[in-house]
Design an enzyme around this catalytic site. Sequence first.
Site, mmCIF file in Angstrom:
data_model
loop_
_atom_site.group_PDB
_atom_site.id
_atom_site.type_symbol
_atom_site.label_atom_id
_atom_site.label_comp_id
_atom_site.label_asym_id
_atom_site.label_seq_id
_atom_site.Cartn_x
_atom_site.Cartn_y
_atom_site.Cartn_z
ATOM 1 N N HIS A 159 0.874 -1.187 0.000
ATOM 2 C CA HIS A 159 0.000 0.000 0.000
ATOM 3 C C HIS A 159 0.904 1.228 0.000
ATOM 4 C CE1 HIS A 159 -3.695 -2.020 2.085
ATOM 5 N NE2 HIS A 159 -4.034 -1.713 0.856
ATOM 6 N N CYS A 254 -2.316 2.808 9.302
ATOM 7 C CA CYS A 254 -3.361 1.899 8.799
ATOM 8 C C CYS A 254 -4.551 1.827 9.746
ATOM 9 C CB CYS A 254 -2.846 0.477 8.671
ATOM 10 S SG CYS A 254 -1.412 0.264 7.669
HETATM 11 N N1 ARG Z 1 -3.885 -7.203 6.680
HETATM 12 C C1 ARG Z 1 -4.292 -6.008 6.028
HETATM 13 C C2 ARG Z 1 -4.265 -6.204 4.532
HETATM 14 O O1 ARG Z 1 -3.424 -6.902 4.049
HETATM 15 C C3 ARG Z 1 -3.421 -4.874 6.449
HETATM 16 C C4 ARG Z 1 -3.846 -3.553 5.913
HETATM 17 C C5 ARG Z 1 -2.885 -2.441 6.201
HETATM 18 N N2 ARG Z 1 -3.427 -1.200 5.831
HETATM 19 C C6 ARG Z 1 -2.782 -0.186 5.254
HETATM 20 N N3 ARG Z 1 -3.423 0.920 5.051
HETATM 21 N N4 ARG Z 1 -1.564 -0.308 4.820
HETATM 22 O O2 ARG Z 1 -5.080 -5.684 3.798
#
Ligand code: ARG
Length: 260
Positions: A159, A254
């Site tokens: 991300h 997050c």
């Molecule tokens: N386990 C989640 C996923 O893989 C973690 C999300 C993390 N969020 C972020 N905004 N980076 O989607």
Amino acid sequence: MCRPTYYTIAYEINPWMSLKRQANHRRALMQWTRLHELLTRRLKARVKLLTPKPGVPDLVFTANAGLAVGRTFIRSNFRHPQRQREEPHIERHVKRSGFRLVTLPRRYRFEGEGDALWMNGALLFGFRFRSDAPAHEELARLLHTQVLPVELADRRFYHLDTCFAPLDDRAALWFPKAFDRYGRKVIEGLVEDPISVSEADAKRFVCNAIAVGRSIVLQEGSSSTLRRQLMRRGFRLYPLDLSEFLKAGGSAKCLVLRIF
Ligand code: ARG
């Protein structure tokens, strides 16, 4: 934010998650509570809570619920079926809170603020692992704003908010190797004072930081070099241990979604 009542590692959808490395529930709740208290009591942020729901353990990562711009909320189209189950719940909550709900065409994946961050009046948009490149045109059309798409190049930083953090209108934290050459150029053109972090710091998710005014909330254990660079620019640092959320591939940023 969303309390981690039902948070667990229930599947593996990024390189950090392993069913063999379960999160400790009590510790996760304590770490989340510290973050919530820091934001509300110390930093005087107003925080609204999303009701937790069983069966959708990653709902705690509210940054991925969508993107809020004024009273408009662009809901995410999650890539993985495991997270698509969050969509109806998010949608109900957002509508009940009085936002105008917008969705992108189903064929475009979009993971909200996880991949879309404001910097200098433009929306920087990370694509490849979670969000799809063409979604950037839809976003520009909906928001009447400049959207700058950058491709993410390293699966560990899947991300945009895992490798880029706007701090104020001049400075941002970033891990340059998480982008391709073109993306690095875009960011260098957009950010007056880009602060690159080492790979060790990036792996500790220090780029997953929250800026509240001159205060920065981030995962503890960052290098002294980085701490010095930030303090020299007049930032106050609030390091927190978010180890239980790192196991899911997430940290401070997050766990919050900005609404303003
Ligand atoms: N386990 C989640 C996923 O893989 C973690 C999300 C993390 N969020 C972020 N905004 N980076 O989607």
